[in-house]
Design a protein around this motif. Structure first.
Motif, PDB file in Angstrom:
ATOM      1  N   VAL A 245      81.064  80.017  60.718  1.00 49.78           N
ATOM      2  CA  VAL A 245      82.078  79.777  59.687  1.00 49.78           C
ATOM      3  C   VAL A 245      83.405  79.400  60.345  1.00 49.78           C
ATOM      4  N   ALA A 246      83.779  80.129  61.393  1.00 50.05           N
ATOM      5  CA  ALA A 246      85.040  79.835  62.083  1.00 50.05           C
ATOM      6  C   ALA A 246      85.049  78.421  62.661  1.00 50.05           C
ATOM      7  N   LYS A 247      83.893  77.968  63.126  1.00 46.60           N
ATOM      8  CA  LYS A 247      83.812  76.646  63.756  1.00 46.60           C
ATOM      9  C   LYS A 247      83.745  75.522  62.729  1.00 46.60           C
ATOM     10  N   HIS A 248      82.914  75.684  61.709  1.00 43.82           N
ATOM     11  CA  HIS A 248      82.625  74.575  60.786  1.00 43.82           C
ATOM     12  C   HIS A 248      83.389  74.655  59.465  1.00 43.82           C
ATOM     13  N   GLN A 249      83.854  75.860  59.092  1.00 43.05           N
ATOM     14  CA  GLN A 249      84.599  76.026  57.844  1.00 43.05           C
ATOM     15  C   GLN A 249      85.834  76.913  58.111  1.00 43.05           C
ATOM     16  N   PRO A 250      86.774  76.445  58.928  1.00 42.75           N
ATOM     17  CA  PRO A 250      87.899  77.302  59.325  1.00 42.75           C
ATOM     18  C   PRO A 250      88.759  77.779  58.167  1.00 42.75           C
ATOM     19  N   VAL A 251      88.886  76.974  57.105  1.00 40.99           N
ATOM     20  CA  VAL A 251      89.689  77.416  55.962  1.00 40.99           C
ATOM     21  C   VAL A 251      88.998  78.567  55.244  1.00 40.99           C
ATOM     22  N   THR A 252      87.676  78.536  55.182  1.00 41.92           N
ATOM     23  CA  THR A 252      86.909  79.636  54.602  1.00 41.92           C
ATOM     24  C   THR A 252      87.064  80.898  55.448  1.00 41.92           C
ATOM     25  N   PHE A 253      87.017  80.732  56.762  1.00 41.75           N
ATOM     26  CA  PHE A 253      87.154  81.875  57.663  1.00 41.75           C
ATOM     27  C   PHE A 253      88.515  82.544  57.479  1.00 41.75           C
ATOM     28  N   ALA A 254      89.563  81.740  57.373  1.00 40.94           N
ATOM     29  CA  ALA A 254      90.906  82.294  57.168  1.00 40.94           C
ATOM     30  C   ALA A 254      90.987  83.054  55.848  1.00 40.94           C
ATOM     31  N   ALA A 255      90.389  82.509  54.796  1.00 36.48           N
ATOM     32  CA  ALA A 255      90.454  83.148  53.485  1.00 36.48           C
ATOM     33  C   ALA A 255      89.675  84.451  53.451  1.00 36.48           C
ATOM     34  N   MET A 256      88.478  84.464  54.017  1.00 38.92           N
ATOM     35  CA  MET A 256      87.661  85.679  53.922  1.00 38.92           C
ATOM     36  C   MET A 256      88.214  86.787  54.818  1.00 38.92           C
ATOM     37  N   GLU A 257      88.920  86.421  55.890  1.00 37.44           N
ATOM     38  CA  GLU A 257      89.529  87.418  56.762  1.00 37.44           C
ATOM     39  C   GLU A 257      90.935  87.815  56.298  1.00 37.44           C
ATOM     40  N   GLY A 258      91.486  87.084  55.327  1.00 36.26           N
ATOM     41  CA  GLY A 258      92.812  87.402  54.814  1.00 36.26           C
ATOM     42  C   GLY A 258      93.939  86.957  55.720  1.00 36.26           C
ATOM     43  N   PHE A 260      96.739  84.562  56.158  1.00 34.01           N
ATOM     44  CA  PHE A 260      97.563  83.588  55.442  1.00 34.01           C
ATOM     45  C   PHE A 260      98.438  82.782  56.387  1.00 34.01           C
ATOM     46  N   GLU A 261      98.844  83.387  57.491  1.00 30.10           N
ATOM     47  CA  GLU A 261      99.719  82.713  58.449  1.00 30.10           C
ATOM     48  C   GLU A 261      99.089  82.737  59.836  1.00 30.10           C
ATOM     49  N   ASP A 276      97.571  88.596  48.045  1.00 32.73           N
ATOM     50  CA  ASP A 276      98.519  88.060  47.063  1.00 32.73           C
ATOM     51  C   ASP A 276      98.580  86.556  47.314  1.00 32.73           C
ATOM     52  N   VAL A 277      97.754  85.809  46.589  1.00 27.86           N
ATOM     53  CA  VAL A 277      97.604  84.382  46.861  1.00 27.86           C
ATOM     54  C   VAL A 277      98.871  83.611  46.512  1.00 27.86           C
ATOM     55  N   GLU A 278      99.534  84.007  45.441  1.00 26.46           N
ATOM     56  CA  GLU A 278     100.742  83.287  45.026  1.00 26.46           C
ATOM     57  C   GLU A 278     101.819  83.334  46.101  1.00 26.46           C
ATOM     58  N   ASN A 279     101.991  84.505  46.699  1.00 23.61           N
ATOM     59  CA  ASN A 279     103.020  84.655  47.732  1.00 23.61           C
ATOM     60  C   ASN A 279     102.461  84.526  49.141  1.00 23.61           C
ATOM     61  N   LYS A 280     101.172  84.247  49.213  1.00 21.42           N
ATOM     62  CA  LYS A 280     100.492  83.993  50.487  1.00 21.42           C
ATOM     63  C   LYS A 280     100.723  85.114  51.504  1.00 21.42           C
ATOM     64  N   LYS A 281     100.304  86.310  51.085  1.00 23.11           N
ATOM     65  CA  LYS A 281     100.413  87.459  51.973  1.00 23.11           C
ATOM     66  C   LYS A 281      99.434  88.541  51.544  1.00 23.11           C
ATOM     67  N   LEU A 282      99.227  89.506  52.433  1.00 25.42           N
ATOM     68  CA  LEU A 282      98.397  90.668  52.127  1.00 25.42           C
ATOM     69  C   LEU A 282      99.301  91.859  51.840  1.00 25.42           C
ATOM     70  N   ASN A 308      97.950  78.674  55.926  1.00 23.37           N
ATOM     71  CA  ASN A 308      99.127  77.793  55.911  1.00 23.37           C
ATOM     72  C   ASN A 308      98.895  76.478  56.651  1.00 23.37           C
ATOM     73  N   GLU A 309      97.828  76.421  57.467  1.00 21.79           N
ATOM     74  CA  GLU A 309      97.525  75.211  58.247  1.00 21.79           C
ATOM     75  C   GLU A 309      96.734  74.175  57.442  1.00 21.79           C
ATOM     76  N   PHE A 310      96.286  74.555  56.230  1.00 23.97           N
ATOM     77  CA  PHE A 310      95.390  73.685  55.463  1.00 23.97           C
ATOM     78  C   PHE A 310      96.035  73.286  54.146  1.00 23.97           C
ATOM     79  N   ASP A 311      95.618  72.109  53.662  1.00 25.36           N
ATOM     80  CA  ASP A 311      96.069  71.647  52.356  1.00 25.36           C
ATOM     81  C   ASP A 311      95.442  72.518  51.267  1.00 25.36           C
TER      82      ASP A 311
END
Length: 444
Positions: A245-258, A260-261, A276-282, A308-311
Motif C-alpha cells: 500500500v505504501a509503495k503503490h497507493q501512498p495516499v491510501t497509506f497516509a489516510a489509513m495511518e492518519g 495529515f502532514e 478531523d478531516v476538515e482541519n486536517k489533523k488528529l 498534504n502532499e496529494f491533491d
C-alpha cells in the motif's frame, strides 16, 4: 447520481459483508479438518476422525450459506454495476469464471464425498476428499483475490478506443505484486477465525463439562493454530501487504495511518486518535515517534508522505472510515496475539483446561475475528476509493445508468430482510449441531 452511487455501494457493501461471514470460516476450517483427518491416519485414534466429521458439518452449513449469499453479488455486476462489467469484464471475467468453474465445483463435489462416502471409499480416500475440499476453498479465495488485486493494482491490460479493458498478458494476473501478499494475509485471517471458533466451542464444552475430551482437543488445536496464524498475519503477511500500500497507493497509506502532514525526521505510528478531516489533523492522539518509518522502510528517519502532499481529488472518499477500519483490524490482531500467547503458555504448563478465565476469554472472543476480518476488507475497499480500478476507472463511472436509486434501495431492504431470516436459520442450525456435539465411532 450521488444517491444512485450511494445505494449501489451500500447494497454491495451489505451483501458482500454478510456473505464473507461464511467463506472466512470455511477456508481456515478446511485446513483444520485436513489436520484432524491426518492425525487420525497417523494415530488411529478415533476422536480425531470424529472431530473431522463434526467440523465438516459446520463447514457444509457455512458453505451452503456462502453459496446462497454469494449468488446475488454475481448478479449485481450486471444490475448495479453494468458499466464496470462492460468495461472490465474481459479481464475480471477470466478469474471469476475460473473460480466458479474450477474451485467451486471442486469444493462442492468433494464436500459431498467427504460427508457421505467414508465407508465406501476407506480412510485414505476419505482424507483425499477432505484435502481436495481444502484445495478448492483456498483456490477459490486465490482467484477472487486475484480479481481484487487487479482492481487495486491493474497489470497486463490495454485500453481500447471504446474504453474497454482487455487482457494482453494472462500471466500478469497471477504474477501481480499485489496478489500474494493480499492472499496470504487474507488466508491467515481465515485461519484465525476458524481457530477462535474451534477453540471457543471447545471452551464452551469444557466450561459446561460436556464432551470434555473433544473440548480439550478443540481448545488445544484452536490455540496452536490461532497462535501461529495470529503471528503470521502480522508478520510477514501484514507487513508485506502494508508495504505494498505504501509503495503503490501512498495516499491510501497516509489516510489509513492518519498522517495529515509530512514529518521531517521520520513518521510516528498512531496508537489512538480521531481524524478531523476538515482541519486536517488528529485529535487526542497517542503516538510513538519514528516507528512507522522504521516498520515501512527499516529506517528511523525515512520520510512518509502525508495527505498534504496529494491533491484532494485523489483522497479516499471516507478517510475516517478507512482510518478506523484499519486501526480496529490492527488493534484486534494485537489482542489475538496476546490471548493466544497466554493460552499457549497455559497449555504448555498443562493448566489451560482448568484456567477458567482463559476459557471464558476464548469463548467470548468468538465474534471478534469476524469483526477484524471485516474491518480488514473495509480497509482495502475504502482505501481504493474513489476508484473501481485504481487510477483508471472511478467508482462513479461504473454504475448502471438505467437503474434508479429507488429500485436499488427497494432491493437493499429486501436483502436485509431476507438475510436476517437466513442468519437466524443459520444460527439455529449451528447451535443444534454444536449442542449435539461430535458423534463417537469406532474403526477396525
Amino acid at each position: 447520481m450521488e444517491d444512485m452511487l450511494f445505494y449501489d455501494r451500500m447494497q454491495f457493501a451489505f451483501t458482500i459483508t454478510f456473505h464473507y461471514l461464511f467463506p472466512q470460516l470455511t477456508m481456515g476450517l478446511s485446513l483444520m479438518i485436513v489436520y484432524f483427518k491426518w492425525r487420525f491416519l497417523r494415530t488411529k485414534i478415533d476422536k480425531y476422525n470424529d472431530a473431522a466429521k463434526f467440523w465438516m458439518k459446520i463447514f457444509a452449513l457455512n458453505f451452503a450459506m456462502g453459496v446462497v449469499t454469494g449468488i446475488p453479488m454475481e448478479f449485481q455486476f450486471g444490475t448495479n454495476w453494468a458499466k464496470f462489467s462492460e468495461l472490465t469484464g474481459g479481464i475480471i471475467g477470466q478469474t471469476l469464471a475460473m473460480e466458479g468453474m474450477f474451485s467451486f465445483f471442486l469444493e462442492s463435489s468433494f464436500l459431498g464425498l467427504f460427508l457421505f462416502g467414508e465407508k465406501l471409499m476407506g480412510q485414505k480416500l476419505h482424507f483425499l476428499t477432505g484435502f481436495l475440499v481444502f484445495l478448492g476453498s483456498w483456490a477459490s479465495g486465490y482467484l477472487i483475490i486475484a480479481t481484487h488485486s487487479w482492481m487495486q493494482y491493474p497489470v497486463g491490460y490495454e485500453i481500447l478506443e471504446n474504453g474497454k479493458f482487455v487482457l494482453n498478458n494472462f500471466g500478469a494476473l497471477f504474477s501481480n505484486p499485489w496478489l500474494m501478499p493480499a492472499f496470504l494475509h487474507n488466508q491467515m485471517g481465515s485461519v484465525i477465525t476458524s481457530s477462535f471458533v474451534v477453540a471457543s466451542i471447545g471452551a464452551f464444552y469444557l466450561l459446561n463439562n460436556k464432551h470434555s475430551e473433544f473440548g480439550k482437543l478443540f481448545v488445544k488445536t484452536g490455540v496452536i493454530f490461532g497462535l501461529i496464524s495470529s503471528i503470521l498475519i502480522a508478520f510477514p503477511t501484514g507487513d508485506w501487504a502494508a508495504k505494498n500500500v505504501a509503495k503503490h497507493q501512498p495516499v491510501t497509506f497516509a489516510a489509513m495511518e492518519g498522517i495529515f502532514e509530512t514529518e521531517d525526521g521520520g513518521a510516528e505510528i498512531i496508537l489512538i486518535g480521531q481524524p478531523d478531516v476538515e482541519n486536517k489533523k488528529l485529535d487526542n492522539k497517542i503516538a510513538v515517534p519514528n516507528v512507522l518509518s522504521f516498520l515501512t522502510y527499516q529506517r528511523w528517519d525515512a520520510q512518509i508522505k502525508g495527505l498534504n502532499e496529494f491533491d484532494e481529488s485523489v483522497y479516499p472518499t471516507n478517510i475516517p472510515g478507512l482510518y478506523y477500519s484499519y486501526h480496529i483490524m490492527v488493534g484486534l490482531g494485537t489482542i489475538f496475539i496476546g490471548l493466544m500467547l497466554i493460552a499457549s503458555i497455559q497449555l504448555y504448563r498443562k493448566k489451560l483446561y482448568t484456567t477458567k478465565w482463559v476459557l471464558w476469554a476464548l469463548m467470548f472472543m468468538l465474534p471478534f475475528p469476524y469483526i477484524a476480518n471485516t474491518a480488514g476488507w473495509y480497509t482495502a475497499e475504502l482505501g481504493r476509493q474513489p476508484w473501481l480500478v485504481y487510477n483508471l476507472l472511478r467508482t462513479a463511472d461504473g454504475i448502471s445508468p438505467t437503474v434508479s436509486s429507488g429500485n436499488t434501495l427497494f432491493t437493499l431492504l429486501g436483502f436485509i430482510g431476507l438475510y436476517a431470516l437466513l442468519g437466524l436459520l443459520f444460527i439455529m442450525l449451528a447451535v443444534k449441531i454444536i449442542h449435539k456435539g461430535p458423534e463417537t465411532s469406532k474403526h477396525n
